[in-house]
Write a protein that holds these residues in place. Sequence first.
Motif, mmCIF file in Angstrom:
data_model
loop_
_atom_site.group_PDB
_atom_site.id
_atom_site.type_symbol
_atom_site.label_atom_id
_atom_site.label_comp_id
_atom_site.label_asym_id
_atom_site.label_seq_id
_atom_site.Cartn_x
_atom_site.Cartn_y
_atom_site.Cartn_z
ATOM 1 N N LEU A 188 -10.233 13.388 4.993
ATOM 2 C CA LEU A 188 -10.578 12.113 5.570
ATOM 3 C C LEU A 188 -10.303 11.094 4.558
ATOM 4 O O LEU A 188 -9.816 9.840 5.096
ATOM 5 N N THR A 189 -10.599 11.245 3.453
ATOM 6 C CA THR A 189 -10.137 10.090 2.332
ATOM 7 C C THR A 189 -8.650 9.910 2.425
ATOM 8 O O THR A 189 -8.235 8.803 2.200
ATOM 9 N N GLY A 190 -7.893 11.007 2.355
ATOM 10 C CA GLY A 190 -6.366 10.738 2.750
ATOM 11 C C GLY A 190 -5.955 10.165 3.936
ATOM 12 O O GLY A 190 -5.144 9.196 3.899
ATOM 13 N N LEU A 191 -6.487 10.485 5.125
ATOM 14 C CA LEU A 191 -6.239 9.789 6.216
ATOM 15 C C LEU A 191 -6.563 8.491 6.308
ATOM 16 O O LEU A 191 -6.097 7.499 6.637
ATOM 17 N N THR A 192 -7.895 8.027 5.458
ATOM 18 C CA THR A 192 -8.184 6.622 5.476
ATOM 19 C C THR A 192 -7.269 5.904 4.788
ATOM 20 O O THR A 192 -7.125 4.817 5.150
ATOM 21 N N ARG A 193 -6.910 6.426 3.807
ATOM 22 C CA ARG A 193 -5.927 5.836 2.793
ATOM 23 C C ARG A 193 -4.219 5.461 3.680
ATOM 24 O O ARG A 193 -3.817 4.515 3.450
ATOM 25 N N ALA A 194 -4.123 6.507 4.383
ATOM 26 C CA ALA A 194 -2.700 6.437 5.130
ATOM 27 C C ALA A 194 -2.864 5.542 6.226
ATOM 28 O O ALA A 194 -1.913 4.386 6.411
ATOM 29 N N ILE A 195 -4.011 5.438 6.969
ATOM 30 C CA ILE A 195 -4.450 4.103 7.876
ATOM 31 C C ILE A 195 -4.165 2.796 7.221
ATOM 32 O O ILE A 195 -3.355 1.891 7.603
ATOM 33 N N ALA A 196 -4.843 2.583 6.097
ATOM 34 C CA ALA A 196 -4.845 1.446 5.159
ATOM 35 C C ALA A 196 -3.249 1.117 4.837
ATOM 36 O O ALA A 196 -2.841 0.024 5.117
ATOM 37 N N ALA A 197 -2.469 2.151 4.318
ATOM 38 C CA ALA A 197 -1.278 1.840 4.280
ATOM 39 C C ALA A 197 -0.113 1.255 5.095
ATOM 40 O O ALA A 197 0.817 0.706 4.924
ATOM 41 N N GLU A 198 -0.531 1.913 6.312
ATOM 42 C CA GLU A 198 0.359 1.437 7.541
ATOM 43 C C GLU A 198 -0.311 0.325 8.434
ATOM 44 O O GLU A 198 0.513 -0.266 9.283
ATOM 45 N N GLY A 199 -1.321 -0.309 7.798
ATOM 46 C CA GLY A 199 -2.143 -1.586 8.594
ATOM 47 C C GLY A 199 -1.593 -2.802 8.172
ATOM 48 O O GLY A 199 -2.132 -3.901 8.859
ATOM 49 N N ASN A 200 -0.905 -2.842 7.159
ATOM 50 C CA ASN A 200 -0.234 -4.188 7.100
ATOM 51 C C ASN A 200 -1.337 -5.427 6.603
ATOM 52 O O ASN A 200 -0.908 -6.592 6.853
ATOM 53 N N GLY A 201 -2.427 -4.848 6.260
ATOM 54 C CA GLY A 201 -3.501 -5.925 5.603
ATOM 55 C C GLY A 201 -4.382 -6.212 6.657
ATOM 56 O O GLY A 201 -5.519 -6.714 6.431
ATOM 57 N N THR A 202 -3.932 -6.166 8.074
ATOM 58 C CA THR A 202 -4.780 -6.845 9.174
ATOM 59 C C THR A 202 -5.574 -5.631 9.767
ATOM 60 O O THR A 202 -6.753 -5.761 10.154
ATOM 61 N N LEU A 203 -4.878 -4.652 9.995
ATOM 62 C CA LEU A 203 -5.625 -3.379 10.592
ATOM 63 C C LEU A 203 -5.984 -2.455 9.315
ATOM 64 O O LEU A 203 -5.308 -2.108 8.410
ATOM 65 N N ARG A 204 -7.387 -2.536 9.129
ATOM 66 C CA ARG A 204 -7.690 -1.775 7.906
ATOM 67 C C ARG A 204 -8.257 -0.551 8.198
ATOM 68 O O ARG A 204 -8.689 0.104 9.368
ATOM 69 N N GLY A 205 -8.243 0.371 7.025
ATOM 70 C CA GLY A 205 -8.941 1.701 7.217
ATOM 71 C C GLY A 205 -10.013 1.757 6.241
ATOM 72 O O GLY A 205 -9.790 1.147 4.967
ATOM 73 N N PHE A 206 -11.322 2.308 6.541
ATOM 74 C CA PHE A 206 -12.201 2.558 5.394
ATOM 75 C C PHE A 206 -13.203 3.888 5.872
ATOM 76 O O PHE A 206 -12.866 4.091 6.903
ATOM 77 N N SER A 207 -13.751 4.153 4.869
ATOM 78 C CA SER A 207 -14.568 5.365 5.026
ATOM 79 C C SER A 207 -16.067 5.017 4.419
ATOM 80 O O SER A 207 -16.454 4.040 3.877
#
Length: 287
Positions: A188-207
């Motif tokens: 999940l740590t990796g998935l969270t970071r992948a979401i953040a990387a693709e979110g362009n700053g407005t769609l965030r990922g966090f755990s």
Amino acid sequence: MPDQEMDLSAPELTPDDLLRIDDPYFDTDSVALVTGAASGIGRATAVALASNGLTVVGADIDAEGLDGTGDVVSEFDAGGAFHGVETDLTDDEDVEAVVEAAAEEGDLRFVANIAGMQHIASIAEFPMEKYDLLLDIMLRSPFKTAQAAIPHIEATDDDVGAIANMSSVHGHYATKDKPAYIAAKHGLTGLTRAIAAEGNGTLRGFSVSVGYVLTPLMINQIEDTAAERGISKQEVIEDVMLGQARTKEMMAPAEVANLFVFGFSSHAKHLNGGDLLFDGGYVHTYE
């Protein structure tokens, strides 16, 4: 204290337990999808978000438990709304359907992937069907949920939203007899970071990572660990679970729910790809 006198029931949720934040996105037009919403941390998070004015869609295989969550939202006279959708998170079509159901309620902006389970056994004795089930629920399902939800979040007028994953101290380190759980939480740590990387700053990922929380799942884990190690439930709590902690008490589900509320709020706009580690001192004070 003898085991038979131990109170292993989860604490009762009250309105006073919940963090409330004045936020421009916390209204009934904004929708939050919460998995595992029938009990424990998932129920508390669904209630907390509804109490902050959001429209909440809860996903869980336990339909009766979802009804119970809806009852709590009603009892609390929350400003938001709750809709339970019976969902098998191991079924891709079910996951897609509950995301669509959430999107139909308004602007889907927030996702809390909380559903989880546990199985206690060594690697050598771990049943592969249990390994597959744990990984399906706690790693594959969050990926599928994010995959289905991201287009809806990006379709809002400003692309603002967040996908939050329920991690654990076991996403930071490993102990014995929980190999599938540990593998899922590290993933999940990796998935969270992948979401953040693709979110362009407005769609965030966090755990969100916490230590031991007194939920129905944890009560079962205490009993399983006691049986696996041949010790009392009291010894499991004091020595195995809280022995390394500096804060000598388990968290309540509401305390974890409040972390999701804060993480989704505009106050946390710089929380992106990171982890809210509220662990009572487990991870960084090892001895």
